[in-house]
Design an enzyme around this catalytic site. Structure first.
Site, short mmCIF file in Angstrom:
data_model
loop_
_atom_site.label_atom_id
_atom_site.label_comp_id
_atom_site.label_asym_id
_atom_site.label_seq_id
_atom_site.Cartn_x
_atom_site.Cartn_y
_atom_site.Cartn_z
N GLY A 130 -9.49 -10.15 -6.33
CA GLY A 130 -10.27 -8.92 -6.17
C GLY A 130 -10.44 -8.15 -7.46
O GLY A 130 -9.81 -8.44 -8.48
N THR A 165 -9.61 -5.05 -8.29
CA THR A 165 -8.49 -4.22 -8.76
C THR A 165 -7.51 -5.02 -9.59
O THR A 165 -6.89 -4.50 -10.53
CB THR A 165 -7.77 -3.58 -7.56
OG1 THR A 165 -8.71 -2.88 -6.75
CG2 THR A 165 -6.70 -2.60 -8.02
N ALA A 212 -5.87 -4.84 -1.36
CA ALA A 212 -6.00 -4.85 0.10
C ALA A 212 -7.34 -4.23 0.47
O ALA A 212 -7.91 -3.46 -0.30
CB ALA A 212 -4.86 -4.08 0.77
N ASP A 213 -7.82 -4.57 1.64
CA ASP A 213 -9.05 -3.98 2.15
C ASP A 213 -8.77 -2.68 2.90
O ASP A 213 -9.62 -1.79 2.97
CB ASP A 213 -9.77 -4.97 3.07
CG ASP A 213 -10.13 -6.25 2.35
OD1 ASP A 213 -10.68 -6.17 1.24
OD2 ASP A 213 -9.85 -7.35 2.88
N LYS A 260 -6.41 -7.95 4.68
CA LYS A 260 -6.87 -8.62 3.47
C LYS A 260 -7.78 -9.78 3.88
O LYS A 260 -7.72 -10.25 5.00
CB LYS A 260 -5.68 -9.14 2.66
CG LYS A 260 -4.81 -8.00 2.10
CD LYS A 260 -3.52 -8.48 1.47
CE LYS A 260 -3.74 -9.52 0.41
NZ LYS A 260 -4.61 -9.02 -0.69
N GLY A 267 -11.25 -9.80 2.53
CA GLY A 267 -12.64 -9.49 2.23
C GLY A 267 -13.21 -10.40 1.16
O GLY A 267 -14.40 -10.69 1.13
N GLU A 326 -3.40 -15.80 -0.48
CA GLU A 326 -2.77 -14.50 -0.70
C GLU A 326 -1.51 -14.36 0.14
O GLU A 326 -0.50 -13.83 -0.31
CB GLU A 326 -3.75 -13.38 -0.39
CG GLU A 326 -4.86 -13.24 -1.42
CD GLU A 326 -5.96 -12.30 -1.01
OE1 GLU A 326 -6.75 -11.91 -1.88
OE2 GLU A 326 -6.04 -11.93 0.18
N LYS A 347 -9.06 2.72 0.58
CA LYS A 347 -8.27 1.78 1.39
C LYS A 347 -7.12 2.48 2.11
O LYS A 347 -6.43 1.85 2.91
CB LYS A 347 -7.72 0.66 0.49
CG LYS A 347 -8.73 0.09 -0.50
CD LYS A 347 -9.96 -0.47 0.20
CE LYS A 347 -11.02 -0.93 -0.81
NZ LYS A 347 -10.60 -2.02 -1.68
#
Length: 284
Positions: free
Chosen positions: A34, A36, A92-93, A103, A105, A112, A130
């Protein structure tokens, strides 16, 4: 909020999480997927370029981030069976008050979860969007990785569990067909009503087993995982790494049967004003 505000929030959360949890003397570090995580890897590189650290990615994208930073990746299935990751960083979503996460997405939920459960502790890094009191408040669906041949059966079973309109995830170009994971599996996105926490069930806010149209996080995760054809569910719940380690130390005979935890020990939320809000397992 602007894109720059969101990116600044992610960067701030990543810098603080790495500052407080990354040990330059570590031997194995999990790196999630992701946007981030790009900032997490940047912060790790600033802290140490120790060539002896092996970084375990959760998918193609995270491996590329590791390589581009000049760090050393190692495939999850190359780890010796007795090796635990010192720490894993991932996004995390959505995260609830008890640190349960959604998680998937980015379609990397299976790897993961493998990495999170192999780590002594999982630290989650996210932005303010989130941060919710309950799962499925803002994030609309639960990602589920399934075998392609099982899609019709799993869709039918999910509707029976109460999901009103589960859908097979397609690529950005619909004509290209279903999105494929790194395992060549498909992703189903299943909406449900906002999920209850264990404390909600204890306080009588619902049964949480689907019988009254309410689902508690852990019970729904187990119900979906039991469906034939499901590889993994994008709900990260149950134990965290510290709790799993305590169980292993108590049960020396069966310690190899106790995996690590799925839940983070701490979540770092970058906020709109540039601050970072930290939610820990002790405080949840």
């Amino acid at each position: 909020m602007t894109d720059s505000t969101i990116e600044s929030a992610k960067r701030a959360a990543a810098i603080q999480a790495v500052s407080e949890h990354f040990d330059p003397s570590a031997t194995h570090v999990g790196i999630g997927s992701g946007t981030t995580i790009v900032y997490v890897v940047e912060a790790i590189k600033e802290a140490s370029t120790n060539p002896h650290i092996r970084f375990v990615p959760t998918g193609y994208q995270s491996r590329q981030v590791i390589v581009q930073a000049g760090l050393t990746p190692i495939a999850f299935d190359s780890l010796s069976e007795d090796v635990m990751l010192d720490i894993a960083f991932d996004g995390a979503d959505e995260v609830d008050e008890e640190l349960n996460c959604i998680k998937g997405g980015g379609a990397c939920l299976f790897q993961e979860k493998l990495v999170a459960e192999r780590a002594r502790k999982f630290v989650c890094v996210a932005d303010y969007r989130k941060n919710q009191s309950r799962l499925l408040t803002n994030w609309p669906t639960i990602p589920i990785e399934v075998a392609p041949i099982s899609v019709p059966t799993v869709l039918h079973s999910l509707r029976a569990l109460g999901s009103p309109n589960p859908k097979l995830r397609t690529t950005l170009l619909a004509k290209s067909g279903p999105l494929k994971t790194d395992q060549d599996f498909f992703i189903i996105d299943a909406p449900f009503s906002t999920l209850l926490t264990t404390s909600d069930v204890s306080s009588g806010k619902g049964k949480g087993d689907g019988s009254d149209k309410t689902w508690e996080v852990n019970k729904l995760s187990r119900a979906i995982k039991e469906l034939t054809g499901v590889l993994e569910v994008g709900i990260f719940s149950g134990l965290n790494g510290t709790q799993a380690e305590a169980l292993r130390s108590q049960d020396k005979v069966n310690m190899n049967t106790i995996t690590g935890g799925q839940k983070p020990v701490a979540v770092y939320f970058g906020m709109q004003d540039g601050s970072v809000q930290v939610r820990t397992a002790e405080a949840s």
